[in-house]
Design an enzyme around this catalytic site. Structure first.
Site, PDB file in Angstrom:
ATOM      1  CB  SER A  62      -1.017  -0.020   1.424  1.00  0.00           C
ATOM      2  OG  SER A  62      -1.869   1.689   1.225  1.00  0.00           O
ATOM      3  N   GLY A 110      -2.700   4.594   8.188  1.00  0.00           N
ATOM      4  CA  GLY A 110      -2.140   3.086   8.111  1.00  0.00           C
ATOM      5  C   GLY A 110      -1.516   2.556   9.422  1.00  0.00           C
ATOM      6  N   GLY A 114       1.593  -1.758   4.138  1.00  0.00           N
ATOM      7  CA  GLY A 114       2.120  -0.564   3.822  1.00  0.00           C
ATOM      8  C   GLY A 114       2.460  -0.117   4.729  1.00  0.00           C
ATOM      9  CG  MET A 137     -10.828   3.460   2.287  1.00  0.00           C
ATOM     10  SD  MET A 137      -9.478   2.963   2.768  1.00  0.00           S
ATOM     11  CE  MET A 137      -8.288   3.723   1.548  1.00  0.00           C
ATOM     12  CG  MET A 154     -11.637  -2.548   5.668  1.00  0.00           C
ATOM     13  SD  MET A 154      -9.831  -2.234   4.145  1.00  0.00           S
ATOM     14  CE  MET A 154      -8.686  -1.523   5.407  1.00  0.00           C
ATOM     15  CG  ASP A 180      -5.868  -2.742   3.293  1.00  0.00           C
ATOM     16  OD1 ASP A 180      -4.456  -2.014   4.104  1.00  0.00           O
ATOM     17  OD2 ASP A 180      -6.300  -1.946   2.997  1.00  0.00           O
ATOM     18  N   GLY A 181      -4.446  -3.871   6.341  1.00  0.00           N
ATOM     19  CA  GLY A 181      -4.130  -3.482   7.774  1.00  0.00           C
ATOM     20  C   GLY A 181      -3.775  -4.230   8.982  1.00  0.00           C
ATOM     21  N   GLY A 182      -2.910  -4.014   8.834  1.00  0.00           N
ATOM     22  CA  GLY A 182      -2.268  -4.522  10.603  1.00  0.00           C
ATOM     23  C   GLY A 182      -1.652  -5.419  10.198  1.00  0.00           C
ATOM     24  CG  HIS A 199      -3.973  -1.555  -0.953  1.00  0.00           C
ATOM     25  ND1 HIS A 199      -4.980  -2.764  -1.273  1.00  0.00           N
ATOM     26  CD2 HIS A 199      -4.227  -0.698  -0.118  1.00  0.00           C
ATOM     27  CE1 HIS A 199      -5.355  -2.137  -0.995  1.00  0.00           C
ATOM     28  NE2 HIS A 199      -5.633  -1.279  -0.825  1.00  0.00           N
ATOM     29  CG  ASP A 238      -4.759   2.214   0.293  1.00  0.00           C
ATOM     30  OD1 ASP A 238      -6.059   1.694   1.169  1.00  0.00           O
ATOM     31  OD2 ASP A 238      -3.968   2.515   1.750  1.00  0.00           O
ATOM     32  CG  MET A 285      -7.913   7.134   2.574  1.00  0.00           C
ATOM     33  SD  MET A 285      -7.427   7.069   4.188  1.00  0.00           S
ATOM     34  CE  MET A 285      -6.961   5.874   4.007  1.00  0.00           C
ATOM     35  CG  HIS A 323      -8.609  -0.111  -0.644  1.00  0.00           C
ATOM     36  ND1 HIS A 323      -8.379  -0.055   0.893  1.00  0.00           N
ATOM     37  CD2 HIS A 323     -10.740  -0.086  -0.124  1.00  0.00           C
ATOM     38  CE1 HIS A 323      -9.663  -0.205   1.573  1.00  0.00           C
ATOM     39  NE2 HIS A 323     -10.365   0.244   1.147  1.00  0.00           N
TER      40      HIS A 323
HETATM   41  C1  DX5 Z   1      -6.250   1.344   5.398  1.00  0.00           C
HETATM   42  C2  DX5 Z   1      -5.533   1.159   4.444  1.00  0.00           C
HETATM   43  C3  DX5 Z   1      -4.571   0.752   4.263  1.00  0.00           C
HETATM   44  C4  DX5 Z   1      -2.890   0.925   5.354  1.00  0.00           C
HETATM   45  C5  DX5 Z   1      -2.904  -0.446   5.773  1.00  0.00           C
HETATM   46  O1  DX5 Z   1      -7.094   2.167   5.411  1.00  0.00           O
HETATM   47  O2  DX5 Z   1      -6.854   0.659   3.404  1.00  0.00           O
HETATM   48  O3  DX5 Z   1      -4.151  -0.207   2.723  1.00  0.00           O
HETATM   49  O4  DX5 Z   1      -1.940   1.101   4.188  1.00  0.00           O
HETATM   50  O5  DX5 Z   1      -1.430  -0.049   6.399  1.00  0.00           O
HETATM   51  P1  DX5 Z   1      -0.428  -1.132   7.590  1.00  0.00           P
HETATM   52  O6  DX5 Z   1      -0.465  -2.035   6.452  1.00  0.00           O
HETATM   53  O7  DX5 Z   1       0.514   0.040   8.111  1.00  0.00           O
HETATM   54  O8  DX5 Z   1      -1.613  -0.955   8.344  1.00  0.00           O
HETATM   55 ZN    ZN Z   2      -5.953  -0.529   1.217  1.00  0.00          ZN
END
Ligand code: DX5
Ligand code: ZN
Length: 217
Positions: free
Chosen positions: A7, A144, A198, A68, A137, A175-177, A32, A34, A36, A66
């Protein structure tokens, strides 16, 4: 083999093209991206002109977009034109879900549907047959670097068995963590076929080495 989608939310934007090239050269399968809108989530990131620039710099890359954003249907045409390969939006968004999936497919992009940690996985089931990708998610979207919520693992398992039951094979992305030493193996074990990461990639001292760690899972 599990695919990796780094990401760029955590990339160094002063050298975005070079960082994308570096992760792809090291073995990442896609990028990826993102988006927003400061409304669907409480953060703003980047949008169409940045994707257009990256597509020009990396004509062969697969861009895993992605969204959002509150009204994805209003924007899918522009994201496809800017270079998206696959467009994922949220089941919690305001647009008509089936119409948005149909619009993405009509643009020759893969359609993806995502869900927040608080949303039951069954909310995706009516749409599963038309999806190229499901994005689970592991964090509340918007930022991130947040800790992984283990409820994502149960959702992956349920999705895997529902897809097996139907004989369909959408990518199951998380995605996430997602970190290669801890949460990534659990996600793969639960059925993830794509790992989005990310900070674990772009904040690593050696980006290429981080990609290789993920790809060795
Ligand atoms: C969060 C995003 C993710 C983000 C993940 O809203 O959709 O793609 O970049 O970041 P990490 O991998 O650091 O959790
Ligand atoms: Zn994402």
């Amino acid at each position: 083999m599990t695919k990796l989608s780094p990401s760029v939310l955590s990339a160094d934007f002063a050298k975005l093209g070079a960082d994308c090239r570096a992760v792809l050269d090291a073995g990442a399968d896609m990028i990826h991206f993102d988006v927003m809108d400061g409304h669907f989530v409480n953060n703003l990131s980047f949008g169409l002109p940045v994707l257009e620039g990256l597509r020009k710099a990396l004509p062969d890359a697969f861009f895993d977009v992605h969204l959002m954003i509150t009204d994805p249907l209003a924007y899918v045409g522009e994201f496809a034109a800017a270079g998206a390969s696959c467009i994922t939006f949220h089941v919690e968004a305001n647009s008509d879900i089936a119409a948005t999936i149909a619009a993405i497919r009509a643009l020759d992009c893969g359609a993806g549907l995502s869900l927040n940690p608080v949303t039951p996985v069954e909310s995706l089931f009516p749409y599963l047959d038309d999806l190229a990708l499901v994005l689970v998610m592991g964090v509340t979207p918007g930022h991130g670097g947040q800790p992984f919520q283990p409820s994502a693992l149960e959702k992956l398992r349920k999705l895997r068995s529902e897809c097996q039951r139907r004989g369909i094979h959408p990518d199951l992305s998380v995605d996430g963590g997602v970190k290669y030493a801890t949460t990534a193996p659990l996600c793969v074990e639960a059925g993830a076929t794509v790992l989005v990461a990310g900070s674990a990639v772009f904040c690593a001292e050696d980006i290429a080495a981080a990609v290789r760690e993920f790809k060795s899972l």
